[in-house]
Design an enzyme around this catalytic site. Structure first.
Site, PDB file in Angstrom:
ATOM      1  N   THR A  89       0.667  -1.215  -0.267  1.00 25.73           N
ATOM      2  CA  THR A  89      -0.098   0.327   0.451  1.00 25.73           C
ATOM      3  C   THR A  89       0.670   1.139   0.205  1.00 25.73           C
ATOM      4  O   THR A  89       1.530   1.481   0.739  1.00 25.73           O
ATOM      5  CB  THR A  89      -0.939  -0.120   1.345  1.00 25.73           C
ATOM      6  OG1 THR A  89      -1.915  -1.039   1.075  1.00 25.73           O
ATOM      7  CG2 THR A  89      -1.455   1.950   1.944  1.00 25.73           C
ATOM      8  N   ARG A  92     -13.489  -8.084  -0.121  1.00 23.63           N
ATOM      9  CA  ARG A  92     -12.247  -7.805   0.684  1.00 23.63           C
ATOM     10  C   ARG A  92     -12.072  -6.724   1.227  1.00 23.63           C
ATOM     11  O   ARG A  92     -11.493  -5.866   0.206  1.00 23.63           O
ATOM     12  CB  ARG A  92     -11.615  -8.625   1.143  1.00 23.63           C
ATOM     13  CG  ARG A  92     -10.746  -8.269   2.145  1.00 23.63           C
ATOM     14  CD  ARG A  92      -9.218  -7.219   2.244  1.00 23.63           C
ATOM     15  NE  ARG A  92      -8.605  -6.979   2.905  1.00 23.63           N
ATOM     16  CZ  ARG A  92      -7.730  -6.492   3.279  1.00 23.63           C
ATOM     17  NH1 ARG A  92      -7.509  -5.655   2.104  1.00 23.63           N
ATOM     18  NH2 ARG A  92      -6.534  -6.234   3.883  1.00 23.63           N
ATOM     19  N   VAL A  93     -12.826  -5.684   1.943  1.00 26.03           N
ATOM     20  CA  VAL A  93     -12.250  -4.620   1.940  1.00 26.03           C
ATOM     21  C   VAL A  93     -11.123  -4.283   3.344  1.00 26.03           C
ATOM     22  O   VAL A  93     -11.488  -4.615   4.354  1.00 26.03           O
ATOM     23  CB  VAL A  93     -12.856  -3.325   2.411  1.00 26.03           C
ATOM     24  CG1 VAL A  93     -12.072  -2.105   2.340  1.00 26.03           C
ATOM     25  CG2 VAL A  93     -13.850  -3.769   0.650  1.00 26.03           C
ATOM     26  N   GLY A  94      -9.869  -3.427   2.839  1.00 24.36           N
ATOM     27  CA  GLY A  94      -8.866  -3.541   4.255  1.00 24.36           C
ATOM     28  C   GLY A  94      -8.967  -2.621   4.864  1.00 24.36           C
ATOM     29  O   GLY A  94      -9.770  -1.793   4.912  1.00 24.36           O
ATOM     30  N   ASP A  95      -8.508  -2.153   5.806  1.00 24.20           N
ATOM     31  CA  ASP A  95      -8.020  -0.486   6.151  1.00 24.20           C
ATOM     32  C   ASP A  95      -8.191   0.673   5.477  1.00 24.20           C
ATOM     33  O   ASP A  95      -8.790   1.511   5.793  1.00 24.20           O
ATOM     34  CB  ASP A  95      -6.888  -0.130   7.549  1.00 24.20           C
ATOM     35  CG  ASP A  95      -6.047  -0.469   6.734  1.00 24.20           C
ATOM     36  OD1 ASP A  95      -5.557  -1.882   5.721  1.00 24.20           O
ATOM     37  OD2 ASP A  95      -4.728   0.192   7.090  1.00 24.20           O
ATOM     38  N   THR A 152       0.104   1.347   6.443  1.00 22.80           N
ATOM     39  CA  THR A 152       0.007   0.674   5.424  1.00 22.80           C
ATOM     40  C   THR A 152       0.291  -1.031   6.109  1.00 22.80           C
ATOM     41  O   THR A 152       1.146  -1.117   7.737  1.00 22.80           O
ATOM     42  CB  THR A 152       1.411  -0.373   4.901  1.00 22.80           C
ATOM     43  OG1 THR A 152       1.467  -0.940   3.930  1.00 22.80           O
ATOM     44  CG2 THR A 152       2.428   0.355   5.654  1.00 22.80           C
ATOM     45  N   GLY A 153      -0.098  -2.103   6.221  1.00 19.70           N
ATOM     46  CA  GLY A 153      -0.108  -3.363   7.309  1.00 19.70           C
ATOM     47  C   GLY A 153      -1.445  -4.734   6.684  1.00 19.70           C
ATOM     48  O   GLY A 153      -1.612  -4.127   5.904  1.00 19.70           O
ATOM     49  N   GLY A 173      -4.442  -5.202   7.738  1.00 19.81           N
ATOM     50  CA  GLY A 173      -6.162  -4.511   7.658  1.00 19.81           C
ATOM     51  C   GLY A 173      -6.782  -4.399   8.437  1.00 19.81           C
ATOM     52  O   GLY A 173      -6.964  -4.022   8.660  1.00 19.81           O
TER      53      GLY A 173
HETATM   54  N1  ASP Z   1      -3.478  -2.435   4.206  1.00 20.07           N
HETATM   55  C1  ASP Z   1      -3.620  -2.849   3.391  1.00 20.07           C
HETATM   56  C2  ASP Z   1      -5.288  -3.703   3.496  1.00 20.07           C
HETATM   57  O1  ASP Z   1      -5.087  -4.267   4.672  1.00 20.07           O
HETATM   58  C3  ASP Z   1      -2.550  -3.131   2.553  1.00 20.07           C
HETATM   59  C4  ASP Z   1      -1.336  -2.933   2.807  1.00 20.07           C
HETATM   60  O2  ASP Z   1      -0.919  -2.200   3.518  1.00 20.07           O
HETATM   61  O3  ASP Z   1      -0.536  -3.661   1.714  1.00 20.07           O
HETATM   62  O4  ASP Z   1      -5.645  -3.585   2.235  1.00 20.07           O
END
Ligand code: ASP
Length: 318
Positions: free
Chosen positions: A177, A205-208, A228-229, A231
């Site tokens: 991200t 699926r939706v992340g943070d 980033t991480g 989610g």
């Molecule tokens: N945070 C993002 C998600 O979970 C992934 C990422 O940081 O690469 O969608």
């Protein structure tokens, strides 16, 4: 004395350790990070807004296939791309976000369009696609985002999910991200985040990243934060707003607040990743609990830095 400006960005965090990348690839990533930082910085130096600066940096990162956003976004389980992005203006708490969109070349511009041209904060899926088709945005075919590297990552994950791309804790090795945070001369902060999500994701699926308060937050009373991480953990720890609340309500300083959440609450839940943050007084913080995070920042003396691994620091005197 003129008021401070600040800018910092990330291109993802994860299991990034020296020796993993060739020297050529390392150099290419440092150059891409520097280029994105400068894209935002020139706007701040010319008296532009933090919102425009954060967006400009993210657009550069979206255009770069190294990062999991825009061109180079990861594949879903079904072999296409679903993009998420969010942007927030710390001056007035206006925010815009998109989740699971398919055709806007620069998803961060799509988030900005939601903020400025709709009465909503978050639009998702085919409805969002329909809204965005009516905006003044460049549209692309979904396979425009594809790269051979991401295709190989999908195939590897689908063949041997636990061995190839998941760590013992069940997380992807590297999150790609992108995000940027900025402070402009007028004392306003802004945050922007954009992602393809996680390789092999299913079921919408939706992340943070597009969730205001989880992966993205900006408020002149506290800070601008982009995360980033993994989610799912960032959502549960409401990472970005959690950091901002410590600053606003407990008067915790920026770096301590980031560290408390990233090394404390988030890690305790089992969440891996990091954040970049700037405060309205000009501080910059970059915190991560993974071995590395693609990152770049301008320090208080105006020196630019890029880094990949923990302890890494390439400096660019200007
Ligand atoms: N945070 C993002 C998600 O979970 C992934 C990422 O940081 O690469 O969608």
């Amino acid at each position: 004395m003129s008021r401070p400006i600040a800018i910092a960005l990330h291109g993802g965090a994860g299991v990034l350790t020296p020796g993993m990348l060739s020297v050529e690839d390392e150099n290419a990533i440092h150059a891409a990070l520097l280029n994105a930082l400068q894209a935002g910085l020139v706007i701040l130096e010319a008296g532009g807004t933090s919102l425009d600066a954060a967006q400009a940096s993210v657009v550069e990162l979206e255009e770069c296939p190294w990062f999991n956003a825009g061109k180079g976004a990861v594949f879903t389980h079904l072999g296409d791309h679903e993009l998420d992005a969010a942007i927030m203006n710390g001056a007035n708490l206006e925010a815009g976000a998109v989740a699971g969109i398919h055709h806007v070349r620069n998803p961060i511009r799509a988030a900005r369009a939601v903020m400025e041209h709709s009465e909503h904060v978050l639009l998702a899926g085919v409805g969002a696609d329909r809204f965005l088709e009516q905006q003044d945005l460049e549209l692309v075919a979904n396979d425009w985002y594809s790269t051979p590297l991401r295709r190989r990552q999908l195939e590897a994950q689908q063949q041997q999910p636990e061995v190839v791309s998941l760590e013992p804790g069940g997380i992807e090795k590297k999150f790609g991200t992108v995000g940027a945070v900025a402070l402009d001369r007028y004392g306003h902060v802004a945050a922007a985040t954009s992602t393809g999500g996680i390789t092999n994701k299913r079921y919408g699926r939706v992340g943070d990243s597009p969730l205001i308060g989880a992966g993205t937050w900006a408020d002149d009373r506290s800070a601008a934060i982009s995360a980033t991480g993994h989610g799912e953990f960032f959502i549960r720890a409401v990472v970005a707003h959690n950091i901002a609340s410590r600053i606003r309500l407990l008067q915790t300083d920026l770096n301590t607040a980031c560290e408390q959440v990233v090394q404390g609450e988030l890690k305790d839940l089992g969440g891996n990743g990091g954040v970049v943050a700037v405060s309205p007084s000009g501080e910059t913080a970059l915190s991560f609990n993974t071995p590395g995070m693609y990152r770049a920042w301008r320090d208080a003396d105006g020196v630019l830095h890029t880094a990949i691994y923990a302890g890494d620091d390439r400096r660019y005197e200007r």
